[in-house]
Design a protein around this motif. Structure first.
Motif, PDB file in Angstrom:
ATOM      1  N   ASP A 131       0.836  -1.199   0.000  1.00  0.00           N
ATOM      2  CA  ASP A 131       0.000   0.000   0.000  1.00  0.00           C
ATOM      3  C   ASP A 131       0.873   1.251   0.000  1.00  0.00           C
ATOM      4  OD1 ASP A 131      -2.260  -1.492   0.022  1.00  0.00           O
ATOM      5  OD2 ASP A 131      -2.827  -1.069   2.097  1.00  0.00           O
ATOM      6  N   ILE A 132       0.586   2.197  -0.904  1.00  0.00           N
ATOM      7  CA  ILE A 132       1.239   3.503  -0.884  1.00  0.00           C
ATOM      8  C   ILE A 132       0.142   4.562  -0.801  1.00  0.00           C
ATOM      9  CG2 ILE A 132       3.239   2.702  -2.192  1.00  0.00           C
ATOM     10  CD1 ILE A 132       2.077   4.049  -4.670  1.00  0.00           C
ATOM     11  N   GLN A 142       2.385   9.599  -2.704  1.00  0.00           N
ATOM     12  CA  GLN A 142       3.469   8.776  -3.256  1.00  0.00           C
ATOM     13  C   GLN A 142       3.126   8.302  -4.664  1.00  0.00           C
ATOM     14  OE1 GLN A 142       3.422   5.973  -0.009  1.00  0.00           O
ATOM     15  NE2 GLN A 142       5.357   6.760   0.850  1.00  0.00           N
ATOM     16  N   ALA A 143       1.850   7.974  -4.882  1.00  0.00           N
ATOM     17  CA  ALA A 143       1.437   7.514  -6.215  1.00  0.00           C
ATOM     18  C   ALA A 143       1.506   8.640  -7.235  1.00  0.00           C
ATOM     19  CB  ALA A 143       0.027   6.931  -6.149  1.00  0.00           C
ATOM     20  N   ILE A 196       9.226   4.311  -6.909  1.00  0.00           N
ATOM     21  CA  ILE A 196       7.858   4.429  -7.421  1.00  0.00           C
ATOM     22  C   ILE A 196       7.804   5.650  -8.333  1.00  0.00           C
ATOM     23  CG2 ILE A 196       5.426   4.715  -6.814  1.00  0.00           C
ATOM     24  CD1 ILE A 196       6.531   2.090  -5.804  1.00  0.00           C
ATOM     25  N   THR A 211       1.997   6.587 -10.640  1.00  0.00           N
ATOM     26  CA  THR A 211       1.784   5.137 -10.529  1.00  0.00           C
ATOM     27  C   THR A 211       0.312   4.831 -10.234  1.00  0.00           C
ATOM     28  OG1 THR A 211       4.042   4.655  -9.822  1.00  0.00           O
ATOM     29  CG2 THR A 211       2.347   3.093  -9.146  1.00  0.00           C
ATOM     30  N   GLN A 212      -0.252   3.891 -10.996  1.00  0.00           N
ATOM     31  CA  GLN A 212      -1.657   3.524 -10.864  1.00  0.00           C
ATOM     32  C   GLN A 212      -1.823   2.301  -9.959  1.00  0.00           C
ATOM     33  OE1 GLN A 212      -4.148   5.432 -12.407  1.00  0.00           O
ATOM     34  NE2 GLN A 212      -2.342   6.742 -12.785  1.00  0.00           N
ATOM     35  N   PRO A 213      -2.998   2.172  -9.304  1.00  0.00           N
ATOM     36  CA  PRO A 213      -3.271   0.968  -8.511  1.00  0.00           C
ATOM     37  C   PRO A 213      -3.158  -0.284  -9.388  1.00  0.00           C
ATOM     38  CG  PRO A 213      -4.930   2.651  -8.095  1.00  0.00           C
ATOM     39  CD  PRO A 213      -4.114   3.145  -9.248  1.00  0.00           C
ATOM     40  N   LYS A 249      -0.302  -1.550 -10.384  1.00  0.00           N
ATOM     41  CA  LYS A 249       0.995  -1.591 -11.065  1.00  0.00           C
ATOM     42  C   LYS A 249       1.890  -2.631 -10.386  1.00  0.00           C
ATOM     43  CE  LYS A 249       4.560  -0.231 -13.549  1.00  0.00           C
ATOM     44  NZ  LYS A 249       4.668  -0.538 -14.994  1.00  0.00           N
ATOM     45  N   VAL A 308       1.263  -2.869  -6.328  1.00  0.00           N
ATOM     46  CA  VAL A 308       0.992  -1.608  -5.636  1.00  0.00           C
ATOM     47  C   VAL A 308      -0.507  -1.351  -5.563  1.00  0.00           C
ATOM     48  CG1 VAL A 308       1.209   0.902  -5.811  1.00  0.00           C
ATOM     49  CG2 VAL A 308       3.206  -0.554  -6.164  1.00  0.00           C
ATOM     50  N   ASN A 309      -0.957  -0.953  -4.379  1.00  0.00           N
ATOM     51  CA  ASN A 309      -2.323  -0.478  -4.182  1.00  0.00           C
ATOM     52  C   ASN A 309      -2.250   0.910  -3.572  1.00  0.00           C
ATOM     53  OD1 ASN A 309      -5.198  -0.526  -3.900  1.00  0.00           O
ATOM     54  ND2 ASN A 309      -4.910  -0.955  -1.714  1.00  0.00           N
ATOM     55  N   VAL A 310      -3.082   1.820  -4.057  1.00  0.00           N
ATOM     56  CA  VAL A 310      -3.102   3.180  -3.522  1.00  0.00           C
ATOM     57  C   VAL A 310      -4.114   3.239  -2.376  1.00  0.00           C
ATOM     58  CG1 VAL A 310      -3.512   5.613  -4.016  1.00  0.00           C
ATOM     59  CG2 VAL A 310      -2.455   4.148  -5.749  1.00  0.00           C
TER      60      VAL A 310
END
Length: 276
Positions: A175-176, A180-181, A200, A204-206, A208, A232-234
């Protein structure tokens, strides 16, 4: 004509011992880096008193007079098809071919003792649940001088708090936050070797997936290693401070209200990575 006994193994012929199995539980880290496990197994071992003869020391088994030491008796029957030979286990010696007049006091004439033994088993790095390790000659003893069976160790790996396995690759869900995304960041992420740097990129998209080369599991019976796949999850905040809300409201006025349907959800992407 022997119609029923053709190809039949003699009762006192050498026979291979039975294979044994054992389940070894490993932590995730032990499965990756390997470990020496001390296991306990219960099996038959040759009697230390009679050395497998079944007879009390100082006495000797005698050849069975009923079967002549063959361990089996044959009976000829006349049928309309001709003579048929029926082969059965000798009732006098129970198929041994010998009569034990004075059975060993330790094993009670079995020739074997039931014992629990400890073994140190080296388990290589890269094993996973379902991997089998064969220890030749560590099973049950053979019969009538036959070879000893094998011991098969089946590996089971405990689930890790963060990591998952997919073949030789390791999967990490990360999780970011929104900043950060959007802006990009340089992060320290956990790997089985310790924390490592992951960059990162901005935007950056969820869903990725970032690949960290050589940070996966060792490849069994090889010198290579798999990769670590970081999904990666936002993380969208559920609560905001007054200042944060004001900043997001200002940002919202610059982004518009357009919505765009997506072909794949985050869960779809995650299933693709995990192979499910």
């Amino acid at each position: 004509v022997d119609r029923r006994g053709a190809g039949r193994q003699r009762q006192n012929a050498p026979r291979r011992g039975v294979d044994l199995s054992y389940t070894a539980m490993l932590t995730f880290e032990e499965s990756i880096f390997g470990v020496e496990k001390v296991i306990e197994i219960t099996r038959d071992e040759v009697c230390e008193t009679c050395h497998g003869s079944c007879a009390e020391p100082g006495s000797n088994p005698a050849k069975c007079t009923n079967c002549g030491g063959r361990g089996e008796v044959r009976q000829v029957r006349q049928t309309f098809l001709g003579s048929m030979v029926q082969v059965t286990t000798c009732p006098n010696c129970a198929g041994r071919g010998e009569i034990i007049s004075h059975p060993c006091h330790t094993c009670k004439g079995r020739g074997l003792e039931r014992k629990t033994v400890k073994k140190t088993v080296p388990i290589p790095g890269g094993v996973d649940s379902g991997t089998q390790i064969r220890l030749a000659g560590e099973g049950q003893p053979g019969v009538n001088g036959g070879p000893t069976g094998n011991l098969y160790i089946e590996i089971k790996v405990k689930a890790h708090q963060f990591f998952k396995r997919k073949g030789n690759d390791i999967i990490l869900n990360l999780d970011i936050n929104i900043a950060q995304a959007v802006l990009g960041a340089e992060l320290e992420v956990p790997t089985v070797d310790g924390n490592a740097k992951l960059v990162i990129p901005a935007g950056t998209q969820p869903g990725k997936v970032f690949t960290m080369r050589g940070k996966g599991s060792p490849i069994l019976r090889s010198t290579g290693r798999g990769d670590q796949m970081v999904v990666v999850n936002v993380d969208v905040p559920k609560t905001l401070t007054a200042d944060q809300r004001k900043l997001f409201e200002q940002l919202a006025t610059t982004l518009g209200t357009e919505v765009r349907p997506q072909e794949k959800s985050f869960m779809d992407i995650l299933k693709d990575v995990l192979g499910g």
